[in-house]
Scaffold this motif. Sequence first.
Motif, mmCIF file in Angstrom:
data_model
loop_
_atom_site.group_PDB
_atom_site.id
_atom_site.type_symbol
_atom_site.label_atom_id
_atom_site.label_comp_id
_atom_site.label_asym_id
_atom_site.label_seq_id
_atom_site.Cartn_x
_atom_site.Cartn_y
_atom_site.Cartn_z
ATOM 1 N N PRO A 184 -30.399 -39.068 10.856
ATOM 2 C CA PRO A 184 -31.196 -38.757 12.046
ATOM 3 C C PRO A 184 -30.685 -37.549 12.821
ATOM 4 O O PRO A 184 -31.407 -36.996 13.650
ATOM 5 C CB PRO A 184 -31.096 -40.039 12.887
ATOM 6 C CG PRO A 184 -29.855 -40.719 12.397
ATOM 7 C CD PRO A 184 -29.740 -40.382 10.953
ATOM 8 N N ARG A 185 -29.455 -37.108 12.551
ATOM 9 C CA ARG A 185 -28.920 -35.927 13.226
ATOM 10 C C ARG A 185 -29.522 -34.638 12.684
ATOM 11 O O ARG A 185 -29.437 -33.587 13.332
ATOM 12 C CB ARG A 185 -27.397 -35.867 13.073
ATOM 13 C CG ARG A 185 -26.633 -37.035 13.649
ATOM 14 C CD ARG A 185 -25.147 -36.918 13.317
ATOM 15 N NE ARG A 185 -24.921 -36.926 11.872
ATOM 16 C CZ ARG A 185 -23.727 -36.741 11.305
ATOM 17 N NH1 ARG A 185 -22.658 -36.525 12.071
ATOM 18 N NH2 ARG A 185 -23.584 -36.776 9.992
ATOM 19 N N VAL A 186 -30.104 -34.695 11.479
ATOM 20 C CA VAL A 186 -30.607 -33.498 10.801
ATOM 21 C C VAL A 186 -32.112 -33.395 11.000
ATOM 22 O O VAL A 186 -32.870 -34.257 10.553
ATOM 23 C CB VAL A 186 -30.263 -33.530 9.308
ATOM 24 C CG1 VAL A 186 -30.813 -32.293 8.603
ATOM 25 C CG2 VAL A 186 -28.749 -33.636 9.106
ATOM 26 N N SER A 187 -32.543 -32.324 11.660
ATOM 27 C CA SER A 187 -33.978 -32.123 11.899
ATOM 28 C C SER A 187 -34.651 -31.459 10.713
ATOM 29 O O SER A 187 -35.809 -31.735 10.406
ATOM 30 C CB SER A 187 -34.195 -31.280 13.156
ATOM 31 O OG SER A 187 -33.555 -30.022 13.032
ATOM 32 N N GLN A 188 -33.926 -30.558 10.021
ATOM 33 C CA GLN A 188 -34.482 -29.875 8.856
ATOM 34 C C GLN A 188 -33.358 -29.388 7.959
ATOM 35 O O GLN A 188 -32.279 -29.008 8.419
ATOM 36 C CB GLN A 188 -35.363 -28.696 9.250
ATOM 37 C CG GLN A 188 -36.124 -28.086 8.070
ATOM 38 C CD GLN A 188 -37.183 -27.095 8.520
ATOM 39 O OE1 GLN A 188 -37.026 -26.434 9.528
ATOM 40 N NE2 GLN A 188 -38.268 -27.000 7.764
ATOM 41 N N LEU A 189 -33.622 -29.441 6.659
ATOM 42 C CA LEU A 189 -32.661 -28.971 5.673
ATOM 43 C C LEU A 189 -33.289 -27.844 4.865
ATOM 44 O O LEU A 189 -34.359 -28.004 4.287
ATOM 45 C CB LEU A 189 -32.267 -30.114 4.732
ATOM 46 C CG LEU A 189 -31.245 -29.778 3.639
ATOM 47 C CD1 LEU A 189 -29.889 -29.437 4.255
ATOM 48 C CD2 LEU A 189 -31.112 -30.941 2.652
#
Length: 210
Positions: free
Chosen positions: A25-30
């Motif tokens: 959930p900490r990652v908005s986009q990879l």
Amino acid sequence: MTRLLIVGATGLVGQQVVAQALADPRVSQLVALTRRAMPPQERLENVVVDFADLPRRADWWAVDGVVCALGTTRAKTSSPDVYRQIDYGYPLAVARLAREHGAARFALTSSLGADARSRFAYPRLKGELEGALTGVGFPSLTIVRPSVLAGDRTERRVGERAWVVALRLLAPLVPHRLRISPARAVAATLLDGAVAGPPGVHFKYNEDMV
């Protein structure tokens, strides 16, 4: 929320990073830079590039952190120069461009025993890359130094598999740092460094795996 970039997304560790990042959930986009297209996934931006000719200006360089799991083996390359380019030149080029666009954290898959003064080519190259990255200027640099990697590869590496079997049998007799490094644990440590790495240069070994 953190926007991350990864290189080496299709390798043993890289695949684990992608899976964990997209579930985090900490990652908005990879953003994944690859030579060939990846299957589409939600929150994954796949950019097909030529690593020998990376564009200097692209919106996708604007990320908070970078994971580098890029690498090959000497046996899979046509010459020592090509091997050096993939394991040293490409990661360094990505690091410099990402830093120019504001990336603050960089996490690298290196190797146990990395040493720029080593007599042996593999640890020497890894050590040279580590040294070069410290000069790029990332506020936070996480260098993960695993032992022999364990996990499901899409390719067969007979020598590496033999080491994995041997180390599993000898695990109770060898120091923790020399034991097998599960790819999922290496990936989790890289991801944490790229998302929440503290200021400074930090080396991570088996005993530090998250």
